[in-house]
Design a protein around this motif. Structure first.
Motif, PDB file in Angstrom:
ATOM      1  N   GLN A  50       0.842  -1.220  -0.137  1.00  0.00           N
ATOM      2  CA  GLN A  50       0.081  -0.115   0.080  1.00  0.00           C
ATOM      3  C   GLN A  50       0.829   1.163  -0.162  1.00  0.00           C
ATOM      4  O   GLN A  50       0.673   2.108  -0.754  1.00  0.00           O
ATOM      5  N   LEU A  51       1.845   1.151   0.819  1.00  0.00           N
ATOM      6  CA  LEU A  51       2.878   2.281   0.798  1.00  0.00           C
ATOM      7  C   LEU A  51       3.366   2.682  -0.612  1.00  0.00           C
ATOM      8  O   LEU A  51       3.462   3.915  -1.095  1.00  0.00           O
ATOM      9  N   ASP A  53       2.149   1.880  -3.489  1.00  0.00           N
ATOM     10  CA  ASP A  53       1.240   2.437  -4.398  1.00  0.00           C
ATOM     11  C   ASP A  53       0.927   3.922  -4.100  1.00  0.00           C
ATOM     12  O   ASP A  53       0.986   4.669  -4.928  1.00  0.00           O
ATOM     13  N   ARG A  54       0.936   4.287  -2.756  1.00  0.00           N
ATOM     14  CA  ARG A  54       0.905   5.707  -2.639  1.00  0.00           C
ATOM     15  C   ARG A  54       2.186   6.480  -2.878  1.00  0.00           C
ATOM     16  O   ARG A  54       2.097   7.609  -3.377  1.00  0.00           O
ATOM     17  N   LEU A  55       3.231   5.679  -2.620  1.00  0.00           N
ATOM     18  CA  LEU A  55       4.418   6.709  -3.190  1.00  0.00           C
ATOM     19  C   LEU A  55       4.466   6.932  -4.746  1.00  0.00           C
ATOM     20  O   LEU A  55       4.707   7.727  -5.287  1.00  0.00           O
ATOM     21  N   ARG A  56       4.069   5.552  -5.390  1.00  0.00           N
ATOM     22  CA  ARG A  56       3.848   6.143  -6.716  1.00  0.00           C
ATOM     23  C   ARG A  56       2.941   6.904  -7.300  1.00  0.00           C
ATOM     24  O   ARG A  56       3.138   7.481  -8.321  1.00  0.00           O
ATOM     25  N   ALA A  57       1.813   7.229  -6.498  1.00  0.00           N
ATOM     26  CA  ALA A  57       0.991   8.145  -6.771  1.00  0.00           C
ATOM     27  C   ALA A  57       1.313   9.499  -6.123  1.00  0.00           C
ATOM     28  O   ALA A  57       0.321  10.533  -6.290  1.00  0.00           O
ATOM     29  N   ASN A  58       2.628   9.815  -6.005  1.00  0.00           N
ATOM     30  CA  ASN A  58       3.155  10.917  -5.249  1.00  0.00           C
ATOM     31  C   ASN A  58       2.426  11.519  -4.202  1.00  0.00           C
ATOM     32  O   ASN A  58       2.276  12.663  -4.237  1.00  0.00           O
ATOM     33  N   GLU A  59       1.799  10.656  -3.437  1.00  0.00           N
ATOM     34  CA  GLU A  59       1.198  11.192  -2.112  1.00  0.00           C
ATOM     35  C   GLU A  59       2.361  11.629  -1.191  1.00  0.00           C
ATOM     36  O   GLU A  59       3.167  11.142  -0.543  1.00  0.00           O
ATOM     37  N   ALA A  62       2.770   9.898   2.081  1.00  0.00           N
ATOM     38  CA  ALA A  62       3.449   8.641   1.856  1.00  0.00           C
ATOM     39  C   ALA A  62       4.938   8.967   1.992  1.00  0.00           C
ATOM     40  O   ALA A  62       5.529   7.937   2.558  1.00  0.00           O
ATOM     41  N   TYR A  63       5.425  10.008   1.342  1.00  0.00           N
ATOM     42  CA  TYR A  63       6.865  10.200   1.533  1.00  0.00           C
ATOM     43  C   TYR A  63       7.289  10.668   2.875  1.00  0.00           C
ATOM     44  O   TYR A  63       8.347  10.195   3.197  1.00  0.00           O
ATOM     45  N   GLN A  65       6.038   9.531   5.562  1.00  0.00           N
ATOM     46  CA  GLN A  65       5.879   8.255   6.230  1.00  0.00           C
ATOM     47  C   GLN A  65       7.282   7.405   5.784  1.00  0.00           C
ATOM     48  O   GLN A  65       8.006   6.932   6.838  1.00  0.00           O
TER      49      GLN A  65
END
Lengths: 248, 93
Positions: A50-51, A53-59, A62-63, A65
């Motif tokens: 999940q992390l 996926d969120r990193l790939r979504a540039n959230e 997430a970065y 975290q």
């Protein structure tokens, strides 16, 4: 495999025995030498997937975290390469930025922690290269064994049976070892760190340093021999010894 | 120390890295064994070589702890850096 020497009735016998050296476990119980990307199962747990996926979504969260959770481990690696915490922190900052830039190409074929480990090693090497810490440090040749013309070693030195460099060493002894490692020319020190401490394979380290594997192996062997020479004066009974290089 | 084997101390020590990596052939291992049987100096060198590797591993993996967590300043620097370098798709043209 190791050769074990035994003396009996004035005769020395040698036998090959399997030796298991204890791993130096990290805080999650893994040995640094056994957590290579190529050796690590690539099963991401749900949280990590999940992390990613969120990193790939540039959230941004997430970065944040990622930084908060990975910082201690990356900082530990960087402090082994760099001379002070400020430089180590710079290298870790660079590593996180590199990870951010490279995230779109992260294939997920290794654990995120292994991927970050490689990135921080690379960031440290780049910083060390840029700093040119000690371009003309100790000559490695002066720290290698010397031989007679017939190929036998000069100045054998003391036995290390009483070596203080055991696994159960004091912090003071470990400090001596770190100081000796720091005396190695940087190109040798980096290889020693990548191979013997960070657990990269010859191929991984050679690729990271942009050199061929045979050159890397030669330098690693020379680095270990040089470090051995630097440590030898600290072995019990060496004071009167005639250790090559001890008069540096 | 003289040895009856064809392997000299230098030749043996030059291959120590392959030896500790278990990368020698059975024939090479036999040469090692024959040489070490007659050469306590090389037995000692092998022992000290192994201890050197172990000492380096232990000294560097057991370093005193530094800051256990990223400081707020560190996190903020990083976040502002990635905000600066990331270009939203709508702003690319």
């Amino acid at each position: 495999m190791a050769l074990v020497s035994r003396r009996k009735n004035g005769h020395t016998t040698l036998s090959l025995v399997a030796v298991v050296y204890p791993c130096q476990l990290d805080e999650v119980g893994r040995c640094p030498r056994h957590r290579l990307p190529s050796m690590t199962p690539t099963r991401h747990n749900t949280d990590e997937s999940q992390l990613i996926d969120r990193l790939r979504a540039n959230e941004p969260a997430a970065y944040e975290q990622l930084v908060r959770t990975s910082y201690p481990k990356l900082m530990s690696v960087a402090r082994r390469f760099m001379r002070n915490d400020a430089d180590a922190q710079d290298a870790v900052q660079d590593a996180f930025v590199s990870a951010f830039k490279a995230m779109p190409s992260f294939q997920g074929d290794s654990l995120l922690s292994s991927w970050l480990h490689t990135i921080v090693c690379r960031a440290c090497l780049m910083k060390l290269r840029a700093k040119r810490r000690r371009p003309d440090g100790v000559s490695i040749d002066a720290l290698l064994p010397a031989y007679h013309d017939d190929g036998h070693r000069q100045h054998p030195g003391p036995e290390w049976n009483e070596s203080p460099f055991d696994v159960v060493a004091s912090e003071e002894t470990r400090q001596v070892v770190r100081q000796c490692i720091d005396q190695l020319p940087e190109e040798y020190r980096s290889i020693l760190l990548l191979r013997d401490i960070e657990g990269l394979s010859n191929e991984q380290a050679a690729q990271m340093l942009d050199m061929n594997v045979n050159s890397l192996k030669t330098r690693l062997h020379r680095a270990r021999q040089a470090l051995r020479t630097l440590l030898e004066p600290h072995v019990k009974g060496t004071v009167q010894g005639n250790v090559k290089g001890s008069s540096r | 120390m003289k040895s009856e084997t064809t392997l000299t101390c230098k030749e043996l020590i030059d291959q120590l890295d392959d030896f500790v990596a278990d990368a020698l052939s059975p024939e090479q291992l036999e040469d090692f064994r024959l040489h070490l049987e007659e050469c306590p100096d090389c037995v000692n060198y092998l022992d000290s070589y192994r201890k050197t590797i172990a000492a380096a591993q232990h000294a560097l993996t057991a370093m005193p702890p530094s800051t256990p967590e990223a400081s707020e300043e560190f996190v903020e620097n990083f976040m502002s850096t990635i905000r600066r370098i990331s270009t939203p798709p709508s702003a690319s043209k």
